[in-house]
Design an enzyme around this catalytic site. Structure first.
Site: not given
Lengths: 347, 367
Positions: A37, A84, A117
């Site tokens: 992100t 991720s 994240t």
């Protein structure tokens, strides 16, 4: 489209500030990018949750952050450009090897890693076990894409670079830095789907802060990490297959059996289920190593004579996804549950 | 006067008071205890040393007419302690007929005794019970003044010793385990309640009645007293005990320092009044990140003109008060993330060395 967005959002990028110190005198920090992100972009400024990861390059992030060039001699290296979900063992190994090579140079100070994240904590802990240096390695991400209003990425990245350039950050293992808080890779976890304060070390709290006046540390770590780690991935191209099974009421053994059939060498049991006992008994006969973690997200799984008798390793207070990272590295050394319990006690 | 008792041996099972949550069949006591660590258990009183008339009374206990729990009673009710340590008892409870419940002199006396125990080769660790309300600041006082790397563990309870589901027995048992643990050495003064091991500097009471009241708000616990073992994950980086400049010293009296809480329209005249009374330092617990009212700010300037050193803390109790250009220009010491009651103690000690605000700022950066 991308360039338009930048020129609207980031006027600061246009006024590159002249550095007061020559780059050669500054600590050398390299940004290793994997995406996420923090490099993401949405179609509009208010697209907080609807965006694509890994659109901006690390160079673009740094060009948009000219203040960072005043505190560190910066360079970047792209390891991957994904979110991720796209991070796999190949990328993790490539990342560990690249950081080890960078930190082995005598004139370098630290490393920063950008990451999505959702699985950031897993890669951070993997690096905590595989980087053989006491120089700072800081993993950073953001909750809002780089294109969004009130994006948290630029300050997170700036603070990550400050920390990686800071001598006090040495020998503190791999660090995770978002929201001005410095957490230890082993202990931190993502606790909220959307908020900028999502990263917390539930059991033990942060070890320091990247405050405006200074970087401050309150804790030293007592468990083994980085330069004291026994795990060497320099010659590895893959790792033993380890998977996780979640425990719940009426949970059976189907998932455990299926994973073993698919080639799992180790399985993390996250909490208990009625079907696990028989599955573990059969799995142990095939040499499969089981680690017991707990889905509650805080507190240790206690060592007990009963667990040891069953040949089940207890995960201490590692969550299941981190227990998985440690177990697959442990399995590169041994498949003896006693020895693996020693590893879980020490890392 | 301090009575000192020595626990020799316990051969009989504890007499189980119906009011207490003590196991009916305690395990047999080890006959040979000669190999066990030697722990001194000091009572400074507290809820853990309090009785209530009945076991359902967990909030309205103590008082002048209610008998206390003497240190020997803990040993009597908790014979399992003899399996983990050789315990010596010392009684440092303040007299009940005194005007003040606790004084700085009580802290000085116990710190003096701890410095003696630090040099006593027959002592491996110390446990101190204390009331929970001011326990964290007493622990911080000891953290600054006692020169030892032996474990010193503060413990208390939220429910009286006689309360139903009392937390005192397990807290006391765990505190002795920690004090007896070689791993607990060199980590500064520790606090152990609710199975969490916190540091004296960082722990604070966060809830009036809950058993999980003690927390390191900013930086968390450093370990746990779990049933399988004592486990430590971290140690503090700030100066303490053996590395403290105040360690081993006996301060007969400390410079007076008072604390002021800030709020909308908080007046400066209370600060003036304290300066009139001769304070050498003040701590202002500012709003937000450490902000004072204009009236307080003017009073602070008047106080500084008379040589008073001013430390700013933050009433939000989480996060540091940072060094800023505004504060440096105003010669204000930023109190880092200490709560005002601990900033007060550190300022008192710092003022024994210097009254230069910059040098005092260094103490707040390092301790």
């Amino acid at each position: 489209m991308k360039i338009n967005l930048l020129s609207i959002l980031l006027p600061v990028a246009l006024c590159s500030l002249p550095g007061l110190v020559r780059a050669g005198d500054l600590p050398k920090v390299k940004v290793f990018s994997t995406g996420g992100t923090i490099q993401g972009s949405g179609a509009t400024r208010d697209a907080i949750a609807n965006y694509k990861p890994a659109i901006f390059t690390p160079k673009q992030l740094l060009d948009n952050l000219p203040e960072a060039a005043k505190i560190a001699d910066l360079s970047c290296e792209e390891i991957a450009a994904t979110g991720s979900g796209g991070i796999d063992t190949k990328i993790q190994l490539k990342l560990a090897k690249a950081i080890n090579a960078w930190l082995a140079q005598s004139d370098t100070t630290g490393a920063v890693v950008t990451h999505g994240t959702a699985t950031l904590e897993e890669t951070a802990y993997f690096l905590n076990l595989t980087i053989h240096s006491d120089k700072p390695v800081v993993v950073v991400g953001s909750m809002r894409p780089h294109s969004a209003i009130s994006r948290d990425g630029p300050l997170n990245l700036y603070n990550a670079i400050r920390t990686a350039a800071n001598p006090e950050a040495r020998d503190k293992g791999v660090l995770v830095l978002l929201n001005e808080e410095i957490n230890a890779a082993r202990d931190v976890t993502k606790t909220n789907t959307e908020r900028v304060n999502t990263f917390e070390s539930r059991d033990l709290g942060p070890i320091g802060f990247a405050d405006s006046d200074r970087i401050v540390f309150y804790r030293k770590l007592l468990y083994r990490h980085t330069h004291k780690s026994e795990f060497d991935v320099s010659k590895l191209t893959e790792l033993p297959k380890v998977d996780i099974v979640y425990g719940y009421q009426e949970g059976g053994r189907d998932a455990v059996d299926a994973l073993i059939a698919a080639g799992a060498k180790g399985i993390v049991l996250d909490d208990n289920a009625p079907g696990f006992t028989a599955a573990v008994k059969d799995g142990r006969e095939k040499g499969i190593v089981f680690v017991q973690s707990d889905r509650k997200g805080s507190g240790r799984v206690l060592e007990s004579a009963r667990s040891a008798e069953r040949g089940v390793v207890t995960a201490d207070n590692l969550n299941a996804q981190k227990a998985r990272q440690l177990l697959r590295l442990a399995l590169t050394k041994t498949s003896d549950p006693k020895e693996i319990q020693r590893i879980f006690d020490e890392y | 006067m301090k009575a000192i008792f020595v626990l020799v041996a316990f051969t009989s099972l504890a007499q189980i008071a119906a009011a207490q949550e003590i196991p009916k069949d305690p395990p047999p006591i080890t006959s040979d205890s000669s190999h066990l660590p030697r722990v001194v258990l000091i009572s400074m009183g507290g809820t853990i040393a309090s009785r209530a008339p009945d076991r359902m009374n967990i909030t309205n206990y103590g008082g002048k007419d209610q008998p206390k729990v003497d240190p020997q009673d803990w040993i009597h009710d908790l014979p399992e302690l003899a399996n983990i340590a050789r315990i010596t008892l010392e009684d440092f409870r303040p007299p009940t007929d005194r005007k003040e419940r606790e004084t700085m002199e009580d802290m000085r006396e116990v710190a003096h005794r701890l410095n003696e125990l630090a040099n006593d080769p027959a002592v491996d660790g110390v446990v101190i019970t204390h009331g929970t309300n001011t326990m964290a600041e007493v622990a911080f006082y000891v953290n600054l003044t006692v020169k030892t790397d032996k474990p010193i563990v503060f413990v208390g309870s939220q429910r009286p010793w006689t309360g139903i589901s009392g937390d005192g027995p397990l807290n006391l048992y765990d505190a002795v385990r920690v004090a007896a643990s070689p791993q607990a050495r060199g980590k500064g003064v520790l606090h152990c309640m609710n199975q969490n091991i916190n540091t004296a500097r960082d722990v604070t009471k966060t809830s009036a009645y809950r058993v999980q009241t003690f927390k390191g708000v900013d930086v968390g616990a450093i370990g746990f007293a779990d049933p399988d073992r004592i486990v430590f994950y971290r140690e503090p980086t700030r100066k303490h005990t053996v590395s403290s400049e105040f360690a081993g010293m006996d301060f007969k009296s400390l410079p007076p320092v008072e604390v002021f809480y800030s709020y909308t329209e908080a007046p400066g005249y209370v600060i003036d009044a304290a300066v009139e009374h001769g304070v050498k330092g003040i701590v202002v617990d500012g709003v937000g990140a450490g902000v004072t009212t204009n009236s307080e700010t003017e009073a602070i300037k008047r106080a500084q003109a008379k040589g008073v050193v001013v430390v700013i803390t933050a009433r939000v109790h989480g996060g540091r008060v940072q060094e800023t250009v505004t504060r440096t220009t105003a010669k204000l010491v930023n109190g880092d993330n200490l709560p005002p009651e601990k900033a007060r103690i550190l300022l008192q000690f710092a003022l024994t060395k210097t009254s230069d605000w910059r040098e005092i700022k260094r103490y707040f950066d390092e301790y």
